[in-house]
Design a protein around this motif. Structure first.
Motif, PDB file in Angstrom:
ATOM      1  N   GLN A   1       0.828  -1.204   0.000  1.00  0.00           N
ATOM      2  CA  GLN A   1       0.000   0.000   0.000  1.00  0.00           C
ATOM      3  C   GLN A   1       0.863   1.256   0.000  1.00  0.00           C
TER       4      GLN A   1
ATOM      5  N   LEU B   1       4.913   1.597  -5.100  1.00  0.00           N
ATOM      6  CA  LEU B   1       4.353   0.670  -6.077  1.00  0.00           C
ATOM      7  C   LEU B   1       5.467  -0.208  -6.638  1.00  0.00           C
TER       8      LEU B   1
ATOM      9  N   PRO C   1       4.044   5.983  -4.642  1.00  0.00           N
ATOM     10  CA  PRO C   1       2.633   5.886  -5.014  1.00  0.00           C
ATOM     11  C   PRO C   1       2.191   7.091  -5.835  1.00  0.00           C
TER      12      PRO C   1
ATOM     13  N   HIS D   1       8.305   7.909   1.001  1.00  0.00           N
ATOM     14  CA  HIS D   1       8.378   7.119  -0.236  1.00  0.00           C
ATOM     15  C   HIS D   1       9.601   7.474  -1.084  1.00  0.00           C
TER      16      HIS D   1
ATOM     17  N   ASN E   1      -4.587   4.522  -6.055  1.00  0.00           N
ATOM     18  CA  ASN E   1      -3.772   3.865  -5.044  1.00  0.00           C
ATOM     19  C   ASN E   1      -4.484   2.683  -4.381  1.00  0.00           C
TER      20      ASN E   1
END
Length: 347
Positions: free
Chosen positions: A43, A46, A64, A73, A321
């Motif tokens: 989650q 990616l 994401p 991220h 997402n």
């Protein structure tokens, strides 16, 4: 590795043609044409599987879709960490490159080798292992954490990866800010858990490399030997107290008798080691004092609740997402907070 997601657009977030050319130009023997598919149930960042004309496979990771919180991220940082650890005792995929070419991608994309093996995403995956293998896999993961925590930071050039200030206080500050920025609903019990953790913070401790997201879904295992072939998803890696990784593992390790929650439930299958056994094994293989583990376990649950809330926010802000498991309900966050209070209470 994980099976491909059944989403409608398996390349959303990538430009297949541009990325194929960039991968070919890496000089690692990739032969076009390439096919791409989203993989896993993650989650956060990616993940995609790229397969070339010869059947050779690579794994790509990117942030994401949609608007992101600052510093979250960061796959370029993940690239730095994985590159620094290549050839050591920590089981890892091989790093092939980081694409930051704006003609190819709008965000950095990390490229690593495909590692064959099993990922225990669901109970069904765990049930395919023998009971003995189920018991061993937790111990192998604990041993992998021990290897991470033994990394010589100066030797691998990671002494400046993060602050050396007391880790508990840093985590409480950082994730409290994340909660304020991403929350979709008011949750007084989370605020109360935050205050309880501040009161229990053990203060300054050892500074080591900390993976930050250590759980069963983030390792690829040898299904026969039940040993870790690679530990993945290093985006939360930092410097801090090594017991934090053990606390994270426990937070993602439900066992019979726990309150109901949406945590990964593979460890609920008969045969897996108990949380107490994992703690005892970590103490045995590392020689570390584990008396502060309850704080780090509760902190891990608190962080998990905040992470789930961040996933909910990203899903609400950008439905792209959503993954195969669908939307995260608010009740999932509330249930994790209940588990955190139970750990603080000694349960």
């Amino acid at each position: 590795m994980q099976d491909a997601s059944d989403g409608n657009d398996v390349t959303e977030g990538l430009d297949p043609q541009a990325m194929s050319t960039w991968l070919k130009d890496l000089g690692i023997g990739i032969e076009p044409p390439l096919t791409f598919a989203k993989v896993g149930l993650g989650q956060s960042n990616l993940t995609y599987l790229a397969t070339d004309a010869k059947g050779e496979r690579l794994v790509l990771r990117r942030p994401p879709l949609g608007e992101l919180l600052a510093s979250a991220h960061d796959v370029a940082r993940e690239h730095r960490i994985l590159s620094a650890l290549q050839g050591g005792d920590v089981p890892l995929p091989v790093v092939h490159g980081l694409c930051e070419d704006p003609a190819v991608t709008d965000v950095p994309v990390l490229v690593v080798s495909f590692v064959d093996g099993a990922v225990l995403d669901e109970r069904a995956d765990a049930e395919m292992l023998s009971p003995d293998a189920r018991h061993r896999v937790g111990f192998s993961l604990v041993e992998t954490l021990g290897h991470i925590h033994q990394v010589d930071l100066e030797e691998v050039g990671l002494t400046d990866l993060a602050s050396h200030k007391p880790y508990g206080a840093r985590q409480l500050r950082r994730w409290s800010r994340q909660w304020d920025l991403s929350k979709t609903h008011e949750l007084p019990e989370l605020e109360r858990l935050t205050e309880r953790l501040r009161a229990l913070d053990p203060g300054p401790g050892e500074i080591a490399l900390v993976h930050g997201d250590s759980h069963l879904r983030n390792v690829i295992i040898d299904p026969r030997a039940a040993t870790v072939r690679a530990i993945l998803d290093w985006e939360l890696c930092t410097l801090g107290d090594p017991l934090a990784d053990l606390g994270t593992l426990l937070a993602y390790w439900p066992q019979p008798g726990d309150p109901p929650s949406m945590r990964f439930d593979a460890s609920m299958v008969a045969g897996f080691a108990t949380r107490s056994e994992l703690v005892e094994h970590y103490a045995s293989v590392t020689g570390r004092d584990v008396s502060a583990v309850p704080f780090w376990h509760a902190l891990g649950l608190w962080k998990l609740a905040i992470i789930l809330e961040g996933v909910r926010r990203r899903q609400q802000d950008d439905p792209r997402n959503l993954t195969a498991v669908g939307a995260i309900p608010a009740s999932a966050v509330d249930e994790i907070v209940v588990c955190g209070h139970r750990v603080v209470d000694g349960g």
